[in-house]
Design an enzyme around this catalytic site. Sequence first.
Site, short mmCIF file in Angstrom:
data_model
loop_
_atom_site.label_atom_id
_atom_site.label_comp_id
_atom_site.label_asym_id
_atom_site.label_seq_id
_atom_site.Cartn_x
_atom_site.Cartn_y
_atom_site.Cartn_z
N ASP A 63 31.53 6.59 6.64
CA ASP A 63 32.21 5.50 7.35
C ASP A 63 31.85 4.13 6.79
OD1 ASP A 63 33.32 7.45 8.85
OD2 ASP A 63 32.51 6.79 10.77
N GLU A 122 37.18 2.51 12.91
CA GLU A 122 36.01 1.73 13.32
C GLU A 122 36.13 0.33 12.72
OE1 GLU A 122 32.50 3.73 12.08
OE2 GLU A 122 32.59 5.21 13.68
N CYS A 170 26.09 12.61 9.68
CA CYS A 170 27.07 11.52 9.76
C CYS A 170 28.13 11.72 10.83
CB CYS A 170 27.68 11.21 8.40
SG CYS A 170 26.41 10.69 7.21
N ASP A 171 28.93 10.68 10.97
CA ASP A 171 29.68 10.41 12.19
C ASP A 171 30.66 11.50 12.62
OD1 ASP A 171 28.67 8.11 10.85
OD2 ASP A 171 29.64 6.88 12.34
N LYS A 172 31.65 11.81 11.81
CA LYS A 172 32.67 12.77 12.22
C LYS A 172 32.30 14.19 11.84
CE LYS A 172 34.18 9.10 13.13
NZ LYS A 172 32.96 8.62 12.57
N CYS A 192 22.23 6.82 8.26
CA CYS A 192 21.82 5.42 8.42
C CYS A 192 20.79 5.28 9.54
CB CYS A 192 23.03 4.56 8.69
SG CYS A 192 24.20 4.56 7.31
N SER A 250 31.94 1.11 15.11
CA SER A 250 30.80 1.81 14.53
C SER A 250 29.65 1.82 15.52
CB SER A 250 30.38 1.10 13.24
OG SER A 250 29.08 1.48 12.86
#
Length: 552
Positions: free
Chosen positions: A80, A443, A121-123, A193, A469
């Site tokens: 992202d 985002e 990570c995000d998705k 992150c 985000s």
Amino acid sequence: MIYRSSAITQGYVNAPKRALLRAVGFCDTDFEKPIIGIANSYTNIVPGHVHLRQIVEVIKEGIREGGGVPIEFNTIAVCDGLAMGHEGMKYSLVSREVIADSIEIMVEAHKLDGLVLVGSCDKIIPGMLIAAVRLNIPSIFINGGPMMPGEYRGRKLGIGHVFEAVGSYSKGKISLEELEEIERKACPGSGSCSGLYTANTMAILTEVMGLTLPYLSTIPAISSERLVMAREVGKLAVELVKKSVKPRDIITRKALLNAIVVDLAMGGSTNTVLHLLAIAHEGKVELSLEDFDILSEKVPHIADLTPGGKYFVVDFHNAGGVPALLKELDKLGLIHRDALTVTGKTIGEIIDKASEPIDREVIKPLDKPLMEKRSIVILRGNLAPEGAVAKMTGVRVRKFRGKAKVYNSEEEATKAVLEGQVEPGDVVVIRYEGPKGGPGMREMLVITAAIVGQGLGEQVALVTDGRFSGATRGLMIGHVSPEAADGGTIALVENGDEITIDIDKKLIQLEVNDEELEKRREKWKPIVKEVKGILKRYREKVSSASKGATLH
């Protein structure tokens, strides 16, 4: 025991299939063992994934030790941070569905018996969890671990600080040399992150929901402890198959409510609202925005984690991690102690074995919370009758009223902010960025970080049918539903309209009377952005953000 994989390994009719399996290294004894798929989201363009091959090799050893046969396959992973601020971000949320579909295809096409989900990570994490509850074969998850924070002039840094530094530079608050040095120092190596952004929030919630091992979600990516745990994950994957323990036995309504409680206590990413709703939908578990709303009134914010707070995920891990936080929250009586985990133990048993939080600056005691309630707030009003979401960690403003400055895309709004067109007292409205209108519900860390970096974080509000985000902070209201593309009130806002945001009343209101809004609606025509391929198909199928942006 008869395994699913017997459909390709047993009987004379499957001689051709066994011949193909022999070609990849199967031997006679392997045909009697459970086949464990390893879904690996490795890619060398994403810091959270670049080291996953090493983890997977250890998982394979564990599977073999447990008496299974490991089979690795890959799925995609969008970073992202790299996709942020341009058209590429439209593909991020879409990738959640593609990941789930790709895992489903590999598992069902080859009749795998069990599944180890390896991602960060995000998705990626929610996509893998959606696949797990959809397939409902014995499954266990392991994340790649959090990145260590960077350091610049004695100050710890995460990726969010770099985005905010861009805003500071655009305002002349720091030099180009300082910006470049922050850029060089912020991300020192592999891992998700380093702050409590969406990736680490979702990893932690996966531990809370019981689909991974205790403490595993927060072990740093660089730690050898993660490799030790990876071997245990491999062994346990085989055991789960033999005991027929399945994801829907674990990810129940109780587990999801436990996840919401922890999310609120940490002040986690608002993206978790989307993802938990989507996981529940896939698993046919009842869950709605009302559950977030009700629990937000009961759960104090007690984990002081960046971006809204001071500390990083590694600090949280060293303070006792998820079990220590659960032990503190258990004192409120809000944790469903009988929720099961892949370990065979209940969450209550894990809590009982855990130590009290080690560092009370990172995990605050219940009687000294950072906020007494509402770290994540569900807002409603004529601007968002189906709901909108705000994260309030680190935000002191409880009520805001200002004049709208309206933009029909993220790019328009970002340009206006960086050029100094947004001023104190403004409510920046960004529309046609929802699941359908974007499409893809981008985002918007570039613009939110620019606002904060310019020193306007407490003086400007932002309202959008898009999303943010996990690194976002400030008075930012997202997930406005219905979205503009569906004719939601946000499509009718005009420059200069006054908007009221009242956190204590959980209100977001466009101060325009119904008669005027009806006149505007009669003239309204939706903006339909030209897209192709998967974005076009996604737009046709996606539901409202208030329902998790699931496909129908």
